[in-house]
Design a protein around this motif. Structure first.
Motif, PDB file in Angstrom:
ATOM      1  N   PRO A   1      34.689  42.319  29.032  1.00 23.82           N
ATOM      2  CA  PRO A   1      35.743  43.299  29.363  1.00 23.82           C
ATOM      3  C   PRO A   1      36.846  42.766  30.281  1.00 23.82           C
ATOM      4  O   PRO A   1      37.944  43.315  30.313  1.00 23.82           O
ATOM      5  N   LYS A   2      36.559  41.690  31.020  1.00 24.76           N
ATOM      6  CA  LYS A   2      37.594  41.122  31.900  1.00 24.76           C
ATOM      7  C   LYS A   2      38.766  40.550  31.115  1.00 24.76           C
ATOM      8  O   LYS A   2      39.800  40.203  31.698  1.00 24.76           O
ATOM      9  N   ILE A   3      38.619  40.449  29.792  1.00 24.52           N
ATOM     10  CA  ILE A   3      39.721  39.948  28.975  1.00 24.52           C
ATOM     11  C   ILE A   3      40.921  40.887  29.064  1.00 24.52           C
ATOM     12  O   ILE A   3      42.063  40.466  28.880  1.00 24.52           O
ATOM     13  N   LEU A   4      40.676  42.174  29.364  1.00 28.67           N
ATOM     14  CA  LEU A   4      41.781  43.121  29.500  1.00 28.67           C
ATOM     15  C   LEU A   4      42.658  42.763  30.702  1.00 28.67           C
ATOM     16  O   LEU A   4      43.879  42.928  30.660  1.00 28.67           O
ATOM     17  N   LEU A   5      42.025  42.282  31.762  1.00 29.63           N
ATOM     18  CA  LEU A   5      42.783  41.805  32.920  1.00 29.63           C
ATOM     19  C   LEU A   5      43.615  40.592  32.534  1.00 29.63           C
ATOM     20  O   LEU A   5      44.796  40.487  32.899  1.00 29.63           O
ATOM     21  N   ALA A   6      43.009  39.672  31.775  1.00 23.22           N
ATOM     22  CA  ALA A   6      43.731  38.482  31.318  1.00 23.22           C
ATOM     23  C   ALA A   6      44.908  38.862  30.437  1.00 23.22           C
ATOM     24  O   ALA A   6      46.001  38.302  30.560  1.00 23.22           O
TER      25      ALA A   6
ATOM     26  N   ILE B   1      38.959  32.859  37.490  1.00 27.26           N
ATOM     27  CA  ILE B   1      38.864  32.446  38.893  1.00 27.26           C
ATOM     28  C   ILE B   1      38.940  33.626  39.858  1.00 27.26           C
ATOM     29  O   ILE B   1      38.192  33.703  40.831  1.00 27.26           O
ATOM     30  N   PHE B   2      39.843  34.560  39.591  1.00 27.24           N
ATOM     31  CA  PHE B   2      40.074  35.654  40.542  1.00 27.24           C
ATOM     32  C   PHE B   2      39.690  37.027  39.989  1.00 27.24           C
ATOM     33  O   PHE B   2      39.964  38.044  40.632  1.00 27.24           O
ATOM     34  N   GLY B   3      39.083  37.062  38.801  1.00 28.70           N
ATOM     35  CA  GLY B   3      38.805  38.330  38.147  1.00 28.70           C
ATOM     36  C   GLY B   3      37.976  39.286  38.980  1.00 28.70           C
ATOM     37  O   GLY B   3      38.334  40.461  39.155  1.00 28.70           O
ATOM     38  N   GLU B   4      36.858  38.807  39.516  1.00 28.11           N
ATOM     39  CA  GLU B   4      35.975  39.676  40.299  1.00 28.11           C
ATOM     40  C   GLU B   4      36.680  40.205  41.535  1.00 28.11           C
ATOM     41  O   GLU B   4      36.563  41.394  41.877  1.00 28.11           O
ATOM     42  N   ALA B   5      37.418  39.336  42.216  1.00 28.16           N
ATOM     43  CA  ALA B   5      38.121  39.758  43.430  1.00 28.16           C
ATOM     44  C   ALA B   5      39.198  40.789  43.116  1.00 28.16           C
ATOM     45  O   ALA B   5      39.348  41.790  43.838  1.00 28.16           O
ATOM     46  N   LEU B   6      39.946  40.574  42.037  1.00 27.56           N
ATOM     47  CA  LEU B   6      41.018  41.503  41.675  1.00 27.56           C
ATOM     48  C   LEU B   6      40.460  42.858  41.243  1.00 27.56           C
ATOM     49  O   LEU B   6      40.997  43.904  41.618  1.00 27.56           O
ATOM     50  N   LEU B   7      39.387  42.829  40.472  1.00 27.11           N
ATOM     51  CA  LEU B   7      38.779  44.091  40.037  1.00 27.11           C
ATOM     52  C   LEU B   7      38.185  44.849  41.212  1.00 27.11           C
ATOM     53  O   LEU B   7      38.292  46.081  41.290  1.00 27.11           O
ATOM     54  N   SER B   8      37.565  44.144  42.134  1.00 27.00           N
ATOM     55  CA  SER B   8      37.012  44.793  43.330  1.00 27.00           C
ATOM     56  C   SER B   8      38.115  45.408  44.172  1.00 27.00           C
ATOM     57  O   SER B   8      37.982  46.519  44.695  1.00 27.00           O
TER      58      SER B   8
END
Length: 255
Positions: free
Chosen positions: A194-199, A241-248
């Protein structure tokens, strides 16, 4: 502290060495040449490059950006790719440590470097690179499912979530999106889930700003063909690299 410094130096050097190989891939893949056979050579005089003149970054600086045989200028893209890959490996190590997850991230980032530079120059995303990213994504999903307990179907969700919107855009406005972009995001979706939506959001945002900049500077028109691969690659990199931090940060801010 000393141990971390030594590890960082090792990771950086390893990234620079792999970056040198990425230059071979960027040059040879679009013209159909094997990346596994044949030594590196000067594209101007075809002379073979000895190993001591093929040291990442160092050789370019010592030669002052020129071929040691014919003195033809060497593209600054070569040291740029080497340095970029070294930095990306440092970021992967800083984010994931010396782990299997970090290895997966490093391989994906290297593939994205090749995709971005080939697309910038040739306006294509070779199927061979998309297939490698897809296979890497499948292996990553299997690893996460078996060893980390992550649901295996998240990769399928990522594939669909990324490819369907881009496919619709391509069908509605063919000039704005190519088939390679759709396949790239589908393959990366298997890796990211699902993090592909952020990308996708970051890639589309950067691509949109760049297009607007070209229009504002009168360097392009609405019909100008702009390679979208580099922006999508940047979006994927950000999510890795930053997905978890940005989502949090997003969740803590709005929920």
């Amino acid at each position: 502290m000393l141990e971390n410094t030594l590890v960082a130096v090792f990771v950086l050097i390893y990234g620079l060495i792999i970056g040198s190989f990425l230059n071979v891939c960027i040059y040879r893949i679009p013209i159909g040449k094997s990346v596994a056979k044949g030594r590196s050579y000067c594209p101007h005089c075809d002379s073979l490059i000895p190993w001591y003149l093929n040291i990442p970054l160092f050789s370019y600086l010592c030669l002052r950006g020129r071929c040691g045989n014919c003195q033809a200028p060497i593209s600054p893209i070569y040291p740029l790719v080497e340095a970029l890959n070294g930095i990306l490996y440092l970021l992967a190590w800083y984010t994931y440590g010396l782990s299997v997850e970090g290895l997966f991230a490093a391989i994906l980032l290297s593939l994205l470097v090749v995709v971005a530079f080939i697309d910038m120059k040739h306006k294509i995303i070779p199927n061979s690179l998309v297939i490698m990213i897809f296979v890497l994504g499948v292996l990553h999903a299997v690893y996460q499912s078996v060893y980390l307990g992550v649901d295996w179907y998240l990769g399928i969700i990522g594939l669909v979530a990324a490819s369907v919107p881009l496919l619709l855009i391509m069908l509605i406005y063919p000039q704005g999106m190519g088939g390679g972009d759709v396949k790239l995001m589908a393959a990366a979706g298997v890796f990211l889930g699902p993090k592909i939506l952020l990308a996708l959001f970051i890639g589309a945002l950067c691509g949109g700003f760049f297009s607007f900049f070209l229009l504002a500077c009168r360097k392009g028109t609405m019909k100008s063909e702009i390679p979208f691969g580099p922006f999508l690659s940047f979006g994927i990199f950000t999510a890795v690299i930053f997905g978890e931090a940005l989502l949090s940060l997003y969740l803590s801010t709005f929920f």
